[in-house]
Motif scaffolding. Structure first.
Motif, PDB file in Angstrom:
ATOM      1  N   LEU A 112       0.399   2.238   3.001  1.00  0.00           N
ATOM      2  CA  LEU A 112      -0.681   3.080   2.511  1.00  0.00           C
ATOM      3  C   LEU A 112      -0.338   3.558   1.099  1.00  0.00           C
ATOM      4  O   LEU A 112       0.719   4.140   0.880  1.00  0.00           O
ATOM      5  CB  LEU A 112      -0.862   4.283   3.431  1.00  0.00           C
ATOM      6  CG  LEU A 112      -1.891   5.335   2.998  1.00  0.00           C
ATOM      7  CD1 LEU A 112      -3.295   4.748   3.052  1.00  0.00           C
ATOM      8  CD2 LEU A 112      -1.776   6.576   3.866  1.00  0.00           C
ATOM      9  N   GLU A 155      -0.383   5.509   8.067  1.00  0.00           N
ATOM     10  CA  GLU A 155      -0.913   6.856   8.273  1.00  0.00           C
ATOM     11  C   GLU A 155      -0.163   7.554   9.404  1.00  0.00           C
ATOM     12  O   GLU A 155       0.424   6.924  10.272  1.00  0.00           O
ATOM     13  CB  GLU A 155      -2.402   6.796   8.599  1.00  0.00           C
ATOM     14  CG  GLU A 155      -3.266   6.305   7.458  1.00  0.00           C
ATOM     15  CD  GLU A 155      -4.741   6.613   7.684  1.00  0.00           C
ATOM     16  OE1 GLU A 155      -5.101   7.066   8.790  1.00  0.00           O
ATOM     17  OE2 GLU A 155      -5.522   6.412   6.736  1.00  0.00           O
ATOM     18  N   GLN A 203      -5.111  14.826   0.457  1.00  0.00           N
ATOM     19  CA  GLN A 203      -4.788  13.454   0.837  1.00  0.00           C
ATOM     20  C   GLN A 203      -3.763  13.420   1.964  1.00  0.00           C
ATOM     21  O   GLN A 203      -3.872  12.604   2.896  1.00  0.00           O
ATOM     22  CB  GLN A 203      -4.264  12.686  -0.385  1.00  0.00           C
ATOM     23  CG  GLN A 203      -5.284  12.479  -1.484  1.00  0.00           C
ATOM     24  CD  GLN A 203      -6.451  11.620  -1.044  1.00  0.00           C
ATOM     25  OE1 GLN A 203      -6.363  10.856  -0.085  1.00  0.00           O
ATOM     26  NE2 GLN A 203      -7.575  11.738  -1.746  1.00  0.00           N
ATOM     27  N   ASN A 253      -5.651  14.392   5.104  1.00  0.00           N
ATOM     28  CA  ASN A 253      -6.603  13.348   5.503  1.00  0.00           C
ATOM     29  C   ASN A 253      -5.921  12.199   6.224  1.00  0.00           C
ATOM     30  O   ASN A 253      -6.496  11.585   7.129  1.00  0.00           O
ATOM     31  CB  ASN A 253      -7.350  12.811   4.284  1.00  0.00           C
ATOM     32  CG  ASN A 253      -8.357  13.796   3.734  1.00  0.00           C
ATOM     33  OD1 ASN A 253      -8.746  14.743   4.405  1.00  0.00           O
ATOM     34  ND2 ASN A 253      -8.783  13.582   2.497  1.00  0.00           N
ATOM     35  N   HIS A 254      -4.698  11.902   5.793  1.00  0.00           N
ATOM     36  CA  HIS A 254      -3.988  10.747   6.362  1.00  0.00           C
ATOM     37  C   HIS A 254      -2.886  11.152   7.338  1.00  0.00           C
ATOM     38  O   HIS A 254      -2.122  10.297   7.794  1.00  0.00           O
ATOM     39  CB  HIS A 254      -3.404   9.897   5.234  1.00  0.00           C
ATOM     40  CG  HIS A 254      -4.439   9.291   4.331  1.00  0.00           C
ATOM     41  ND1 HIS A 254      -5.190   8.200   4.702  1.00  0.00           N
ATOM     42  CD2 HIS A 254      -4.866   9.642   3.091  1.00  0.00           C
ATOM     43  CE1 HIS A 254      -6.031   7.885   3.724  1.00  0.00           C
ATOM     44  NE2 HIS A 254      -5.859   8.747   2.741  1.00  0.00           N
TER      45      HIS A 254
END
Length: 227
Positions: free
Chosen positions: A2, A22, A42, A45-46
């Protein structure tokens, strides 16, 4: 792997979050001005937990939020010793006029600041980073190279190499001849398919820059120069 990149601050420097996948550990590269809020978004979110901050060089637009981010998550940061002074004195590398921009500005330096010296390999968040000195833009600029699980190659170049350009060398600590040697010895020998994640602008590849970057055409490699 990622890879999340986003521009931050007035100079739109690229900050990156890298993780094997993730929902696990990650590293943050070059958290510059106003990077903390977006970085946190971020990470949330992940589902990521940062374990370290990597700094390609010491200029304020790449390191300004490093201290706050490191304090928030209780993690260390890594920087080359030649650029360490810039974290506490960001105006020092901007010349007399640029230094005035930071008069009275308080800068938070990472409490656990570790040095990158020589060729180093860092193992962080399940990823291996090959660290190579890349002086020219600053005396302590470095490249971070890593590979994906699929075998792809990534190179975080900071302000050494951009899409179609290279970093300026006219600021304190910059050296044009050293930049050329870095380009010959550390950039040009890399495989064409290597993905370049630069400090500003869009991503590119070594092959694309070898063919079209006016600063690389005609340089040759260090091996060519020796022959």
């Amino acid at each position: 792997m990622l890879v999340v990149g986003f521009p931050v601050g007035q100079l739109q420097a690229n900050c990156y979050v890298l993780a094997p996948h993730e929902g696990g550990e990650c590293v943050v590269v070059d958290p510059g001005q106003d990077a903390v809020e977006t970085a946190r978004e971020q990470l949330d979110n992940h589902g990521l937990t940062p374990v370290g901050v990597l700094l390609t060089h010491g200029h304020f637009d790449h390191v300004f939020s490093a201290g706050e981010l490191c304090e928030s998550y209780g993690i260390p940061a890594w920087v080359h010793p030649a650029d360490r002074y810039m974290l506490s004195d960001p105006g020092a590398a901007l010349g007399p006029e640029g230094r005035q921009l930071f008069d009275g500005v308080s800068v938070k330096v990472p409490g656990d600041l570790r040095e990158l010296s020589g060729d180093t390999v860092l193992n962080l968040a399940g990823m291996e980073f090959d660290v190579r000195p890349a002086p020219g833009h600053t005396g302590g600029s470095v490249l971070f190279g890593t590979t994906t699980e699929e075998g792809g190659r990534l190179l975080l170049t900071g302000d050494t190499l951009f899409a179609g350009a290279i970093g300026r060398t006219d600021l304190p600590g910059g050296d044009h001849e050293r930049m050329l040697e870095t380009l010959r010895g550390e950039i040009l020998p890399r495989p064409d398919e290597t993905a370049v994640l630069p400090g500003h602008g869009t991503t590119t590849t070594i092959g694309r820059e070898r063919a079209g970057n006016p600063f690389l055409r005609g340089l040759g490699t260090s091996d060519d120069a020796a022959n």
